[in-house]
Write an enzyme that holds these catalytic residues in place. Structure first.
Site, mmCIF file in Angstrom:
data_model
loop_
_atom_site.group_PDB
_atom_site.id
_atom_site.type_symbol
_atom_site.label_atom_id
_atom_site.label_comp_id
_atom_site.label_asym_id
_atom_site.label_seq_id
_atom_site.Cartn_x
_atom_site.Cartn_y
_atom_site.Cartn_z
ATOM 1 N N ASP A 46 27.944 -28.590 -39.525
ATOM 2 C CA ASP A 46 27.373 -27.251 -39.494
ATOM 3 C C ASP A 46 25.851 -27.435 -39.293
ATOM 4 O O ASP A 46 25.329 -28.539 -39.503
ATOM 5 C CB ASP A 46 27.682 -26.556 -40.827
ATOM 6 C CG ASP A 46 26.853 -25.323 -41.050
ATOM 7 O OD1 ASP A 46 26.903 -24.432 -40.192
ATOM 8 O OD2 ASP A 46 26.142 -25.252 -42.082
ATOM 9 N N ASP A 226 28.091 -26.122 -45.548
ATOM 10 C CA ASP A 226 27.547 -25.573 -46.796
ATOM 11 C C ASP A 226 28.041 -24.174 -47.129
ATOM 12 O O ASP A 226 27.695 -23.634 -48.168
ATOM 13 C CB ASP A 226 26.013 -25.518 -46.716
ATOM 14 C CG ASP A 226 25.525 -24.416 -45.789
ATOM 15 O OD1 ASP A 226 26.078 -24.296 -44.678
ATOM 16 O OD2 ASP A 226 24.619 -23.659 -46.174
HETATM 17 MG MG LIG Z 1 25.585 -23.320 -42.880
#
Ligand SMILES: [Mg+2]
Length: 286
Positions: A46, A226
């Site tokens: 990500d 995350d």
């Molecule tokens: Mg992120």
């Protein structure tokens, strides 16, 4: 087939209650399989909150120079290196600043191959690629302006933001009314002070990663994320290992002040913030 990574997961989970030095050693153990056979492995990340620190203004986000260099070094060594972002794929590439890797953008709708100037769409989205744009361009401009809703054109996804609106409640109410008016081929997704209008297809970061891995022939995949949309990738990796399509997978969660608890609960390994991710990249370079 997935015994190794299952064992690793148990070891890492239990290591959290031991000393951090022990935990660090065990985390390194989990990476050994990747470092030893890089040509069998995919490394996917990500961007926001994982490679790039979160910024107040999303347009200011950038991947730090050392992280960039590490990504470029990994791309030379590993079978597949890529970023998976909610941003448009071209924007993701601009922020990451690394040319020779793959970018999945717009929550899985777009794929930008190394060296390509234009992304390709997931086949599921082809006929609906401009559905959100058609809907938003048909909205009354005055209605948007009155509610202080700012339109962000992300191609197949159109986003209406109200972070800057003086009357937040009014803006959100207007966004809800617009979402209710959306046609069947457009699906509303709610974020923090943003309504995203996406094509009504079952494509997400997880399905895009599955497609990418299927065409890559890798035997192992590591993913770092995350936030909530990264859980879709975690779950797909679990499925691929259970189905025997991968020998192993490593789901790395990034701990931050704002992230959901599930990203910690469902991860095999947890690192602290974008600095922890950078340390992990150093270990993967070896
Ligand atoms: Mg992120």
């Amino acid at each position: 087939m997935c015994g190794h990574d299952r064992d690793t997961r148990a070891a890492v989970a239990s290591s959290r209650s031991v000393s951090s030095a022990d935990a660090a050693r065990r985390d390194l153990g989990a990476l050994a399989a990747y470092r030893e056979r890089p040509t069998d492995a995919a490394l996917l990340f990500d961007i926001d909150g994982t490679l790039a620190p979160i910024t107040t203004r999303p347009g200011d986000a950038a991947v730090p120079p050392e992280t960039r260099e590490l990504l470029a070094a990994l791309a030379e060594r590993y079978a597949l290196v890529g970023c998976v972002s909610g941003r448009q794929a071209a924007e993701a590439r601009r922020i990451a600043g690394v040319e020779g890797i793959v970018y999945i953008g717009n929550h899985g709708l777009e794929l930008l191959e190394p060296g390509a100037s234009e992304p390709t769409f997931d086949p599921a989205v082809a006929s609906l690629a401009d559905a959100a744009m058609r809907f938003v361009s048909g909205l009354d401009a005055e209605r948007l302006a009155d509610a202080a809703l700012a339109v962000e054109d992300k191609g197949p996804i159109q986003a209406l933001h109200w972070r800057g609106a003086a009357d937040q409640e009014r803006a959100e109410k207007a966004a809800r009314a617009i979402a209710a008016d959306a046609p069947a081929e457009v699906r509303p997704h709610w974020g923090r002070k943003v309504l995203e209008l996406r094509p009504a297809v079952d494509v997400d970061k997880g399905t895009a990663v599955r497609r990418l891995l299927a065409s890559s022939g890798v035997r192992r995949a590591l993913y770092v994320g995350d936030d909530r949309t990264d859980l879709d990738v975690f779950r797909i990796l679990t499925e691929l290992v259970e189905a025997g399509d991968l020998e192993g997978a490593l789901r790395v969660g990034v701990r931050s002040g704002e992230g959901p608890q599930e990203i910690i609960d469902e991860a095999d390994v947890v690192v602290d913030g974008t600095e922890g991710v950078r340390a992990l990249l150093r270990e993967l370079v070896g």
